[in-house]
Write a protein that holds these residues in place. Sequence first.
Motif, PDB file in Angstrom:
ATOM      1  N   ASN A 190       2.612  14.264   9.049  1.00 39.75           N
ATOM      2  CA  ASN A 190       2.524  15.143   7.873  1.00 39.75           C
ATOM      3  C   ASN A 190       3.314  14.494   6.744  1.00 39.75           C
ATOM      4  O   ASN A 190       4.009  13.487   6.959  1.00 39.75           O
ATOM      5  N   GLY A 241       4.059  18.900  15.467  1.00 38.35           N
ATOM      6  CA  GLY A 241       3.422  19.176  16.763  1.00 38.35           C
ATOM      7  C   GLY A 241       2.373  18.125  17.076  1.00 38.35           C
ATOM      8  O   GLY A 241       2.397  17.032  16.520  1.00 38.35           O
ATOM      9  N   VAL A 244      -0.079  15.232  18.202  1.00 37.88           N
ATOM     10  CA  VAL A 244       0.172  13.833  18.549  1.00 37.88           C
ATOM     11  C   VAL A 244       1.469  13.335  17.891  1.00 37.88           C
ATOM     12  O   VAL A 244       2.199  12.507  18.455  1.00 37.88           O
ATOM     13  N   ASP A 245       1.768  13.855  16.731  1.00 40.12           N
ATOM     14  CA  ASP A 245       3.013  13.517  16.019  1.00 40.12           C
ATOM     15  C   ASP A 245       4.228  13.874  16.887  1.00 40.12           C
ATOM     16  O   ASP A 245       5.149  13.055  17.085  1.00 40.12           O
TER      17      ASP A 245
HETATM   18  N1  AR6 Z   1      -2.628  11.503  22.365  1.00 39.81           N
HETATM   19  C1  AR6 Z   1      -3.808  11.416  21.720  1.00 39.81           C
HETATM   20  N2  AR6 Z   1      -4.322  12.418  20.976  1.00 39.81           N
HETATM   21  C2  AR6 Z   1      -3.601  13.545  20.880  1.00 39.81           C
HETATM   22  C3  AR6 Z   1      -2.350  13.716  21.522  1.00 39.81           C
HETATM   23  C4  AR6 Z   1      -1.865  12.626  22.297  1.00 39.81           C
HETATM   24  N3  AR6 Z   1      -0.705  12.677  22.950  1.00 39.81           N
HETATM   25  N4  AR6 Z   1      -1.888  14.968  21.232  1.00 39.81           N
HETATM   26  C5  AR6 Z   1      -2.817  15.554  20.444  1.00 39.81           C
HETATM   27  N5  AR6 Z   1      -3.848  14.712  20.244  1.00 39.81           N
HETATM   28  P1  AR6 Z   1      -2.994  16.907  15.692  1.00 39.81           P
HETATM   29  P2  AR6 Z   1      -3.716  16.877  12.835  1.00 39.81           P
HETATM   30  C6  AR6 Z   1      -5.083  14.900  19.467  1.00 39.81           C
HETATM   31  O1  AR6 Z   1      -2.884  18.393  15.705  1.00 39.81           O
HETATM   32  O2  AR6 Z   1      -4.861  17.779  13.090  1.00 39.81           O
HETATM   33  C7  AR6 Z   1       1.378  17.831  13.411  1.00 39.81           C
HETATM   34  O3  AR6 Z   1       2.214  18.940  13.464  1.00 39.81           O
HETATM   35  C8  AR6 Z   1      -5.537  16.313  19.209  1.00 39.81           C
HETATM   36  O4  AR6 Z   1      -6.243  16.821  20.330  1.00 39.81           O
HETATM   37  O5  AR6 Z   1      -1.975  16.131  16.412  1.00 39.81           O
HETATM   38  O6  AR6 Z   1      -3.945  15.658  11.992  1.00 39.81           O
HETATM   39  C9  AR6 Z   1       1.704  16.917  12.235  1.00 39.81           C
HETATM   40  O7  AR6 Z   1       3.100  16.860  12.000  1.00 39.81           O
HETATM   41  C10 AR6 Z   1      -6.448  16.105  18.003  1.00 39.81           C
HETATM   42  O8  AR6 Z   1      -7.743  15.714  18.415  1.00 39.81           O
HETATM   43  O9  AR6 Z   1      -3.013  16.325  14.163  1.00 39.81           O
HETATM   44  C11 AR6 Z   1       0.971  17.580  11.111  1.00 39.81           C
HETATM   45  O10 AR6 Z   1       1.717  18.642  10.573  1.00 39.81           O
HETATM   46  C12 AR6 Z   1      -5.811  14.928  17.274  1.00 39.81           C
HETATM   47  O11 AR6 Z   1      -4.865  14.363  18.180  1.00 39.81           O
HETATM   48  C13 AR6 Z   1      -0.273  18.107  11.769  1.00 39.81           C
HETATM   49  O12 AR6 Z   1       0.059  18.288  13.153  1.00 39.81           O
HETATM   50  C14 AR6 Z   1      -5.094  15.333  16.001  1.00 39.81           C
HETATM   51  O13 AR6 Z   1      -4.448  16.576  16.229  1.00 39.81           O
HETATM   52  C15 AR6 Z   1      -1.409  17.123  11.694  1.00 39.81           C
HETATM   53  O14 AR6 Z   1      -2.577  17.745  12.185  1.00 39.81           O
END
Ligand code: AR6
Length: 172
Positions: free
Chosen positions: A23, A30, A32-33
């Motif tokens: 972000n 939360g 992947v971050d």
């Molecule tokens: N490995 C691979 N993919 C993953 C993992 C992992 N360990 N964990 C989640 N995903 P998201 P966004 C997938 O929510 O939508 C955070 O709070 C997940 O299933 O991580 O870009 C940041 O700080 C999804 O398909 O990122 C931002 O505030 C993909 O990763 C916000 O979330 C992206 O999901 C960013 O939201």
Amino acid sequence: MIIEVIKTDITEFELDAIVNAANTSLLGGGGVDGAIHRKGGKKILEECITIRNRQGGCKVGEAVITTAGNLPCKFVIHTVGPVWNGENPKTNTLLANCYQNSLEIAFNYNIETIAFPNISTGIYHFPKLKAAEIALKTIKNFKNIESFKRIILVCFDEENLTIYNNLIKQNI
Ligand code: AR6
């Protein structure tokens, strides 16, 4: 170079770089971050804070690079996807910019192997099919694509995996 689609946890990869869906604060969150910061440890956060102090975080669509702390990869490229709030060409462009700018940084660092998560398709609610089409198109059109040995699109959920496999089969 072929684009690979794999269902796994991106933090497991021993590659030159993995991409983080961060972000604008660069302070973690939360999804992947959260996983990357938890497993990578405080070195990544310290470097993110240094970047934040220098340039005030990272804008949507842009990307920055840090080392990878305790992760098995060498670098983490942090990019910030757009939050989905309805159809808007600008939002699509911002998502494309995430892939474009991450590849640009990777190329400048001589990175040859890189894994991307499905940016914006989790907490930011970007529609998965549209996001996958943008990701594939942007990667395939990247001008220095031939300098990469492996580009891995990491799907964490079954729905994204099916979408990507279908698009790859159709050669999109
Ligand atoms: N490995 C691979 N993919 C993953 C993992 C992992 N360990 N964990 C989640 N995903 P998201 P966004 C997938 O929510 O939508 C955070 O709070 C997940 O299933 O991580 O870009 C940041 O700080 C999804 O398909 O990122 C931002 O505030 C993909 O990763 C916000 O979330 C992206 O999901 C960013 O939201």
